[in-house]
Structures are given as C-alpha cells and as structure tokens.
Write a protein that holds these residues in place. Structure first.
Motif: not given
Lengths: 245, 69
Positions: A110-111, A114, A117-118, B13, B16, B19-20, B23
C-alpha cells in the motif's frame, strides 16, 4: 540453566505467561524507537533533493518490506521446527507469523502504491519487485486459507508448514528481483555490499523505524501466539485457570 | 502556525505522505487489537466450556468438575 529456560518455552502454559511479559517489553521498546524514528524522519531529516517531501514514505515503506520478508523466513523456520519436532509452540508461532506477516506485506504494497503515484505516475506496475511481493502476500493469505480449510489442527499445521517452506524460494527472488530484471523499482539503498546510498540524517531514522518495526512485529507474534495457543488448548486445565474458572 | 501548516502540507504532497502513515497506524492498531480480541473471545469460550462441565458433573454427582486433559 539456559537450556532449561529455553526448554520450558515449549510448554503451552509457560509460553502463554512468558509471551505476555515479553510482548509488553518488546512493544515498549518498539514504541520508543518508532517515536524517535518518526521525529527524526518527519521533522529532523531534510527533504530529498529529487523527490522533495514525498520521499518520507520511505520511513515506513522500507521497514514494512523488511519485516514482511523477515517474517516469512521466521515463519518457514518455525514451520520446519513444528514439522520436525511437533512442537505446539512452534506451530502456533508459525500461524501467528502468517497474520502479522500478511499485514506488513499489505503495508509495504500500500505504501509503495501511494509512493508510486506521485513519483512514477502510477500506483502499480507488473515489474518483478512488485509482483514478487504480491506473491508473498498470496503465500501468507494462502497459508491462512489452508489452515482454515483443514479441520484437524495437527494436519493443518503440517500442510501449512510445507506451504511455508516451499514459498521460501520467493524470498531471494524478491531481494534479487531488482538485479535480475529491469524493474521500475529502484535497487537497494541500504542492504547492499557497498556503503548505503543514503545520507546519515536519513539513514538513522530509517534504521530506528526498521528496528522499531521489527520489535513491534516480534511482540505482535507473541500476542497472536497467545491467542491462538489459548484457542488450541481450550480444554486444558491451564486454560481454565487463565479464564478464572 | 505557518511552520505547522508547512509541515502538514509536505510540499503539496501531504495527501500521499499522510495516507501512507495512516495505513501504518492501521496495521499497528490491527496487530494490537485483533489478537487481544481473539484472546478475550477464547477466554470466554474456555470459561463457558468449564461451567458447562461443572453443571454436568453436578448432575451426574461426580466429585470433580474437571475433566482430565
């Protein structure tokens, strides 16, 4: 003396009690290391000259990936111990490892998405590194599914241990995937033969987070292990004593 | 105040990065709560089993409610 201490760990009630104590110690240390690592990584470390601030995902992504792989090796080793010596504690720790390992593999994936993407412009590519880590997740999930599918605990533990051992082949594939194939994922920055390709102000929080995550994983392994051991030993005298009846 | 805002924006950013980290927090919470709840459930099950045995033993007039392991 030492040998006797180790031998006693094989007894379910002793395991249950000692694991409870060790879990608290491990989690306390993990909390301290993770807090220090977060402070160092999010506040003290400078921005990356190429990626800017978004690189800070590294402080969870890399430790998560390390734990995900380390947990698998531990699971295979305890699986083999359970297979050879039929040790209940080893069987329970093996299935505990599948749960914690799966959760850290999900965290790494997941990380990574994330972060992808950028920086890469995509959440996911089917490159060798990402795909082999996805296979790792499926191995963990397959382990849990197989365990739930077999009624008899002993047979389930045997089948799962064999699955864990066969899946071990995936671990070197994950590590060397960035050398063997042309991947979008970058090569190792820390775990390589020459000096780490990362500045000390970034390396220290990364290592703090990695050690903290490892200790947290170890504590979680014991915590899951206690729960699963109690379930398996629900008809025993010591379980009744623990339940206060 | 501005420094705090800058910290949370993470150079634009923030979505990003945070949200990381969310998680990460989720995985920690899962590994703390899930085994704890599962162990509590097992303790309840053990207690229920034991009570059932004791009532069974009382009815049959056995001296001890405990069944050998």
């Amino acid at each position: 003396m030492m040998l006797r201490y180790l031998h006693e760990w094989g007894s379910p009630p002793v395991f249950y009690q000692r694991a409870g104590r060790w879990q608290r110690v491990l989690w306390t240390l993990a909390a301290l290391l993770i807090l220090a690592g977060l402070w160092g990584g999010l506040v003290l470390a400078p921005a990356d000259y190429e990626q800017g601030q978004v690189y800070r995902i590294i402080y969870i992504h890399v430790p998560a990936a390390w734990v995900a792989m380390f947990a698998y090796v531990v699971m295979a080793v305890t699986g083999a111990i359970g297979l050879i010596w039929r040790l209940k504690v080893a069987e329970v720790i093996t299935s505990a490892g599948a749960r914690t390992g799966a959760s850290f593999t999900i965290l790494a994936l997941a990380t990574g998405a994330i972060w992808g993407q950028p920086t890469w412009g995509t959440w996911w590519v089917w490159d060798a590194r990402l795909t082999s880590v996805l296979v790792l997740l499926f191995l963990y999930l397959g382990f849990i599914a197989l365990e739930n599918a077999i009624e008899d605990r002993r047979n389930a533990a045997r089948a799962c241990a064999i699955l864990a051992l066969v899946g071990l082949v995936n671990i070197p594939i994950i590590h060397f995937s960035v050398y063997w194939w042309n991947t979008l994922h970058q090569g190792p920055t820390v775990a390589r033969l020459s000096a780490p390709a990362i500045h000390i102000t970034m390396l220290v929080p990364l290592l703090l987070m990695a050690l903290g995550s490892m200790l947290f994983y170890a504590g979680a392994l014991l915590s899951w292990g206690r729960a699963l051991m109690l379930e398996r030993e629900r008809s025993s005298r010591w379980a009744a004593r623990e339940a206060g009846v | 105040m501005e420094a705090i805002q800058e910290f949370f924006s993470m150079g634009g950013r923030g979505v990003y990065v945070w949200s990381a980290y969310a998680v990460f927090a989720g995985v920690i919470v899962f590994n703390v709560l899930a085994p704890l709840l599962r162990r509590r459930q097992a303790l309840r099950l053990v207690a229920r089993q034991q009570r059932r045995r004791e009532t069974l033993a009382e009815r049959t007039g056995a001296a001890s409610g405990r069944v050998p392991d």
